[in-house]
Design an enzyme around this catalytic site. Structure first.
Site, PDB file in Angstrom:
ATOM      1  N   HIS A  80     -10.878  -4.838  10.285  1.00  0.00           N
ATOM      2  CA  HIS A  80     -11.543  -4.586   9.004  1.00  0.00           C
ATOM      3  C   HIS A  80     -12.794  -3.735   9.132  1.00  0.00           C
ATOM      4  CE1 HIS A  80      -8.959  -7.681   7.331  1.00  0.00           C
ATOM      5  NE2 HIS A  80      -9.476  -7.508   6.133  1.00  0.00           N
ATOM      6  N   GLU A 134       0.816  -1.226   0.000  1.00  0.00           N
ATOM      7  CA  GLU A 134       0.000   0.000   0.000  1.00  0.00           C
ATOM      8  C   GLU A 134       0.842   1.265   0.000  1.00  0.00           C
ATOM      9  OE1 GLU A 134      -0.708  -2.633   1.874  1.00  0.00           O
ATOM     10  OE2 GLU A 134      -2.720  -3.236   1.267  1.00  0.00           O
TER      11      GLU A 134
END
Lengths: 328, 373
Positions: free
Chosen positions: A129, A60
């Site tokens: 998450h 990322e």
């Protein structure tokens, strides 16, 4: 007008902007051959080729930074984060580079880049998450932060974001991708920085954004049956906040509930309260009430997950509180 | 034996190295007089690492660096007065005094900045190189970072992508042996940074960073390799900073003898002696250059000192680009010079012909055409 899913509206925006401007490219994990983890980029690889729809490794920080570098020299990258939870790894590139390039260079550089992906709680995915992280980005000067609730806004705001000369952070709702709504075809652009009155009302204002809008609608419908008229202001943009729209709704209803998926402390809603109390204090008939996610990490257990998040009953309670109708 | 280098090249390199040296010595002085503040990292000892590569690439190639970033822009041709003014925090600095020592940007000379977070510029360089490929330009990007940055995730993440996608970027690791006060061998499992290129199937070489000509040759070669589309290159410039990590660091973590030993490798007299030995210039010519540079640096300090602080309304500028707002051209703004500003093809003019995954693309094309594989 065509009825599209939120993800289809985003797909349409991407395709139209890539068609319009060859400087636009999409990079992210699984955006190409897999057609997107949430199918936002469905079919785009076949249409635009591998130089413009780029399957990135799971890095990322690396591909976020690569996007920033490309934007520094005139390209217009769209960087898809599979979820904003993973983008925490890329935060240095977004915050220390993208947001500050123009400033540190004294106005020599610009960074027209979009970072986008799903935010908010998913379906029983536990703590790592299930986070609404928009307040983190709204904190930084140099970024614009948007969080559209409807398919039409999603399309129009993504198009605006791609055309913007600044880094734009776009929070999509992980639970919104499949919702449907009417979406204007072709050139449909929704300006960044403008909130939208999604429901007109006169007794109380609910200020919210993204997925929470739907809980607010649900609450408003039920309240209507009790004779309470609710106005819903969808902020849509969290940085810069549309102060004018916030103050207008306060002056209209004199009572405010703010609904935010994320945590209360240092949340976006706290800044909305600050705007209201410093500029429209005399217009208030009751203290502003906030409905937020609980100040805990998200659990896997279904009942705990539900209890952690705002929902229609909690919003109804809050509305009654600002109307002094508790226990009524 | 005649030199393979022209007199012009040798004297240009000498002049630039000497300029950086004098500039940094004056910077040190000004810091100690309180005119410069913040973190200020001097380049003294490393001049060859900036100057050799710059002469080996084109003026329109991209370059960026870390926080020890006064040397590279001076090598590129930035105005020393405006660099000094930036260090002074004055409105005439390259970033109008908003960036300071660690953030020198001179886009006119394609110097895309100094960055204060260790390793943060490494992926940016890959993105700039990506843009060159995307637009089918044969530009290379030269990215400097220190030995300590090689232990950051950004290094590994970027090298993986740059190598896989054959991006035209030359990474120059300035291995001055210390990340702040920590000797690289104490924290790096592989302190020979260039060896790490092997992990990414990438070309990696060690170069004598105290020799301007060796840096020049290595980068000339690397640039050719990059422009030919063969992929990125990692050069490890083995160099040494004669001073501490920053102006305020007495560098007590290393022995006096070590520094004295390294000072014998000073790249500036080395190039001077080489040129004299080849009889390409006389002592008098060098002395004339020295005098010119000293006057140039004096003028830079004077310019910075006499420049005003930025006005307070600058606080509200340069954070967000407003619609229709133009980018700032510092030399034009400050010195009234007409400058050439980078321009990029518009979306309509641009044809993207590059394939990032050619084999797979071919497979897809075949499939579309109904051909089995």
């Amino acid at each position: 007008m065509a009825e599209l899913m939120y993800r289809e509206a985003l797909n349409q925006a991407l395709a139209e902007e890539m068609e319009r401007d060859a400087n636009v490219f999409l990079i992210g994990e699984e955006v190409g051959r897999y057609n997107g983890a949430f199918k936002v980029s469905l079919g785009l690889l076949d249409r635009f080729g591998s130089a413009r729809i780029i399957d990135a490794p799971i890095s990322e920080l690396g591909f976020a930074g690569l996007g920033v570098g490309a934007a520094m020299v005139g390209l217009r990258p769209v960087v898809e984060m599979m979820t904003w939870n993973f983008a925490i790894l890329a935060m240095d590139q977004i915050v220390n580079n993208a947001a500050k390039l123009r400033h540190m260079s004294g106005g020599q550089l610009r960074c027209p880049i979009v970072f986008r992906g799903p935010g908010g709680a998913g379906g029983r995915l536990s703590s790592q998450h299930s986070q609404a992280l928009e307040a983190n980005y709204a904190h930084f000067p140099g970024l614009k932060v948007i969080a559209p609730a409807t398919p039409a806004d999603a399309k129009g705001m993504l198009k605006s974001a791609i055309r913007d000369e600044n880094p734009v952070i776009m929070f999509e709702g992980e639970r919104l991708y499949a919702i449907k709504g009417e979406v204007p075809e072709g050139e449909h652009v929704v300006p960044i920085g403008k909130a939208d009155v999604k429901r007109e009302g006169k007794d109380v204002s609910i200020i919210t954004w993204s997925r929470m809008y739907y809980f607010c609608e649900e609450a408003a419908k039920q309240l209507e049956q009790e004779g309470i008229s609710v106005e819903i202001l969808d902020l849509r943009t969290l940085r810069p906040l549309d102060e004018e729209a916030i103050l207008a709704t306060v002056r209209k209803t004199n009572r405010v509930v703010i609904v935010e998926e994320g945590w209360a402390l240092a949340g976006v809603g706290a800044s909305v309260v600050d705007i209201i109390q410093s500029k429209a204090f005399d217009d208030l008939d009751a203290p502003v009430v906030r409905v937020t996610g609980l100040d805990v990490n998200m659990s896997y257990a279904a009942n705990l997950e539900n209890a952690t998040q705002p929902d229609a009953p909690k919003i109804i309670d809050a509305v009654k509180k600002v109307l002094y109708r508790e226990g009524a | 034996m005649a030199s393979q280098y022209s007199k012009e090249l040798l004297l240009t390199m000498y002049r630039k190295m000497y300029l950086i040296r004098r500039f940094e010595e004056r910077t040190d002085q000004q810091y100690k007089q309180g005119k410069i503040a913040g973190f200020c990292h001097l380049y003294i000892g490393q001049e060859a690492v900036a100057v050799g590569p710059n002469e080996a690439i084109r003026p329109d190639d991209y370059m960026l660096s870390a926080y020890r970033d006064h040397g590279q822009p001076l090598a590129r041709g930035s105005d020393p007065g405006m660099v000094m003014a930036e260090l002074f925090g004055r409105s005439t600095g390259y970033s109008k005094g908003k960036g300071g020592s660690m953030h020198i940007f001179d886009i006119e000379h394609h110097f895309y900045g100094g960055y204060g977070i260790v390793g943060a510029q490494i992926p940016l360089a890959a993105g700039m190189a990506f843009a060159s490929r995307y637009r089918n330009e044969d530009r290379v990007t030269v990215c400097y970072f220190g030995d300590a940055a090689a232990n950051q995730g950004s290094f590994h993440e970027t090298f993986n992508m740059a190598a896989k996608w054959k991006l035209p970027v030359i990474y120059i690791c300035e291995n001055n042996r210390y990340g702040m006060g920590t000797a690289i061998g104490r924290v790096a499992a592989v302190p020979e940074i260039h060896k790490r290129a092997a992990a990414y199937n990438m070309r990696g070489e060690a170069v004598d960073g105290m020799d301007c000509l060796k840096m020049y040759e290595a980068v000339k070669d690397a640039a050719e390799y990059c422009r030919a589309g063969k992929g990125p290159v990692l050069l490890e410039a083995n160099t040494y900073r004669f001073r501490g990590h920053s102006v305020v660091d007495p560098a007590s973590y290393r022995k006096k003898e070590e520094v004295e030993e390294e000072r014998k490798n000073d790249p500036i007299p080395k190039l001077r002696e080489y040129t004299l030995k080849k009889k390409l210039a006389t002592e008098a010519e060098f002395e004339a250059i020295d005098e010119e540079v000293k006057a140039q640096v004096d003028a830079a300090v004077k310019f910075a000192d006499e420049s005003p602080e930025p006005s307070l309304d600058e606080l509200w500028r340069d954070t967000i680009v407003e619609p229709g707002e133009e980018d700032v051209r510092p030399r034009e703004r400050v010195l009234g010079m007409k400058v050439k500003w980078p321009s990029y093809p518009s979306g309509q003019e641009l044809k993207v012909t590059w394939d990032l995954e050619p084999r797979e693309h071919a497979e897809r094309e075949d499939k579309k055409a109904g051909l089995a594989r």
